[in-house]
Design an enzyme around this catalytic site. Structure first.
Site, short mmCIF file in Angstrom:
data_model
loop_
_atom_site.label_atom_id
_atom_site.label_comp_id
_atom_site.label_asym_id
_atom_site.label_seq_id
_atom_site.Cartn_x
_atom_site.Cartn_y
_atom_site.Cartn_z
N ASP A 258 19.96 45.26 58.06
CA ASP A 258 18.87 43.78 58.06
C ASP A 258 19.05 42.86 56.97
O ASP A 258 18.52 43.84 55.56
CB ASP A 258 17.74 43.80 58.28
CG ASP A 258 17.69 43.97 60.16
OD1 ASP A 258 18.81 43.89 60.98
OD2 ASP A 258 17.24 44.78 61.14
N TYR A 397 20.24 51.78 65.95
CA TYR A 397 19.04 50.86 64.98
C TYR A 397 17.95 51.49 64.77
O TYR A 397 17.40 51.88 65.53
CB TYR A 397 19.09 49.36 66.32
CG TYR A 397 20.42 48.95 66.57
CD1 TYR A 397 20.53 48.24 65.95
CD2 TYR A 397 21.04 48.79 67.79
CE1 TYR A 397 21.50 47.52 66.09
CE2 TYR A 397 22.04 48.40 67.36
CZ TYR A 397 22.18 47.17 67.27
OH TYR A 397 23.32 46.50 67.56
#
Ligand SMILES: [Zn+2]
Length: 435
Positions: A258, A397
Site C-alpha cells: 500500500d 494481507y
C-alpha cells in the site's frame, strides 16, 4: 476430410495466389521447406494430377485446368498446347496478381533484407532482430481465405516476413538474429514503406526502498493532471532515464505494498525497463547514484542488467516468496503480557483464510486466499500498543491479519485477542524472492 490437393484446387479456382502465399496456408506441414517451395510443390502436383486425369479420359479435368489457368501462376502454355486445350491467350498472359500480397512478397523480402543488411555492415552491428508492420488489408485478405476454407496449418504473413527477412539478412551479413538481447531491432513498416530502428529495452534489476509514506509505485494522476501522491518509484526511474536517453520507462515489480507502507531493510525487488535507449552501455553505479539523487525518500540498490525472461521469473516468485513486516498495533483494550506470548505461539506456522479485503473489493474479485504466517514476534510498547514482526508468505494481507476485516480474515489478531486491533503503521522489512 478433403485432401490438401482438392482444397488447394478449390482455393486456386477462386483466388490467384503466388507460391509463397499458397505455401503459407500449409506452413506447418512438412519440415525443412520454405513456403515458396511448399506452394510450388502443390501447384506442380496439381498440374501433374490434372494432366494424368485428362490422359485417362476424366471429362471434368480439362474444365478444372481451364478454371485454374488464370489463377495458378504457373507456366502452363506448353501443357495446354500439348493437350490441345485452347485458352484465350490474353487470359493466360495476364495471370492475375496474388490475392493476398499482390505479387509483392518476394520483392519485399529482397528489398528490405538488402537495405537492412547494408546498414548492419556499415554500422558494424553485432546482432539484430526483425519486426514487421503489415497493412491491415493484407492481413484481412489472408484471414478471409483461412476462414473460408477452414485452414488449420497456416502461419501469418507477418511471421513469414520476419523469419525470411531475418534469414536473408543473416546470410548476407553473417550477423546473427538475437531474440533476447539484440543490438538493434529493425521494424519493417509496410504501411509507410520505411524501416524504423529501435534499441531494445535496457532491463535493470535491483531493489527499491521507500523511506517515507504515501509513495506510490507508479505515478497516479487524479484528473490526468495533478498527482495523487507527490512521489513515486516511477518518478525516480523517469528522472534517471536521461542518462541512457530512453524515451520511456516501465516498472516490473514483484508484488506491491500500500502507498502508506514503507519499504525498509533490503527493499523490494524490481526491474526497471528503459525503453528505446540511445545509449546502451552504462555504469550501473552511475545509474544507482542518479536514481538515488532523485529524492531522499526513495532509494535504490542496483544489481545487474537482465533479460526479459527474468521478469516473468521475478513476477512468479512474488506469490511463493516470503516477507517480513513490522507493524505498530493499537488495541481497544489493554493486553496482558501472557496473552502476547500466547499470540506468538498461536500464529506460528498458522494458515490464514482471507476473503478479498473490503478496502479493495471494488478493484478485485471476491475470493478466498490461504496464506501462511511463519512466525510473529512482539514487543509490547504500552498496555494497548505493541510492535509486531511478522514473517509470512507473499500475498498475505497484513493489515487484515491484524484487524480481522469484519471477520473476512480468520484467524486474526483481533479475533485471538478478543478486542479490536488496528494496524497504525506498516513497514516491509524484507522481501525474499526465489529467482
Ligand atoms: Zn502472394
Amino acid at each position: 476430410m478433403r485432401s490438401l490437393v482438392d482444397t488447394t484446387i478449390d482455393i486456386l479456382i477462386k483466388y490467384p495466389l503466388c507460391n509463397r502465399c499458397l505455401g503459407r496456408l500449409h506452413a506447418n506441414l512438412g519440415r525443412g521447406l520454405d513456403n515458396a517451395e511448399r506452394g510450388k510443390a502443390l501447384k506442380t502436383y496439381i498440374i501433374m494430377e490434372l494432366h494424368r486425369r485428362i490422359l485417362e479420359g476424366d471429362n471434368s479435368a480439362p474444365e478444372i485446368l481451364r478454371l485454374l489457368a488464370p489463377n495458378i501462376k504457373f507456366p502452363l502454355q506448353s501443357l495446354l498446347n500439348a493437350l490441345k486445350i485452347s485458352i484465350d491467350g490474353e487470359t493466360l498472359n495476364e495471370m492475375k496478381k496474388c490475392f493476398i500480397c499482390n505479387d509483392t512478397i518476394d520483392e519485399i523480402i529482397d528489398l528490405y533484407s538488402k537495405r537492412i543488411a547494408q546498414h548492419i555492415l556499415e554500422t558494424a552491428r553485432k546482432s539484430f532482430l526483425i519486426g514487421v508492420v503489415v497493412p491491415n488489408d493484407i492481413l484481412e485478405r489472408e484471414n478471409s481465405i483461412v476462414k473460408e476454407y477452414r485452414i488449420k496449418y497456416w502461419e501469418s504473413i507477418k511471421r513469414e516476413l520476419k523469419r525470411e527477412i531475418g534469414k536473408r539478412v543473416q546470410q548476407i551479413t553473417n550477423v546473427n538474429v538475437d531474440f533476447d538481447k539484440p543490438d538493434t531491432i529493425y521494424i519493417v513498416d509496410l504501411v509507410h514503406n520505411l524501416i524504423k530502428m529501435e534499441s531494445p529495452s535496457l532491463l535493470i534489476f535491483g531493489y527499491y526502498l521507500k523511506l517515507g509514506r504515501n509513495i506510490s509505485q507508479n505515478i497516479w494522476t487524479k484528473d490526468h493532471e495533478s498527482k495523487k501522491y507527490p512521489l513515486s518509484i516511477e518518478d525516480a526511474a523517469k528522472y534517471a532515464s536521461s542518462i541512457v536517453n530512453a524515451n520511456d520507462v516501465a516498472l516490473h515489480i514483484a508484488g506491491r505494498e500500500d502507498v502508506d507502507v514503507r519499504v525498509l531493510g533490503s527493499g523490494r525487488p524490481l526491474v526497471i525497463e528503459f525503453k528505446n535507449p540511445l545509449k546502451r552501455s552504462i555504469s550501473l553505479s552511475e545509474l544507482e547514484n542518479t536514481l538515488n539523487n532523485f529524492s531522499r525518500w526513495i532509494k535504490f540498490r542496483i544489481v545487474m542488467s537482465v533479460s526479459r525472461e527474468f521478469i516473468s521469473r521475478l513476477k512468479q516468485s512474488a506469490s511463493t516468496s516470503f516477507k517480513i513486516y513490522r507493524a505498530i498495533v493499537l488495541t481497544e483494550n489493554p493486553i496482558d503480557s501472557n496473552k502476547i506470548v500466547e499470540l506468538e505461539h498461536y500464529f506460528k506456522g498458522l494458515i490464514i483464510q482471507q476473503r478479498t479485503p473490503l478496502r479493495i473489493l471494488r478493484r478485485k474479485r471476491d475470493t478466498v486466499r490461504r496464506k501462511k504466517v511463519f512466525s510473529v514476534k512482539i514487543l509490547q510498547l504500552a498496555p494497548n500498543l505493541f510492535e509486531a514482526f511478522i514473517k509470512c508468505e507473499g500475498g498475505l494481507y497484513v493489515k487484515e491479519l491484524i484487524n480481522g476485516d469484519n471477520g473476512r480474515t480468520s484467524p486474526s489478531f483481533s479475533e485471538f485477542l478478543g478486542t479490536q486491533a488496528k494496524c497504525l503503521e506498516l513497514d516491509v522489512l524484507y522481501v525474499h524472492e526465489y529467482i
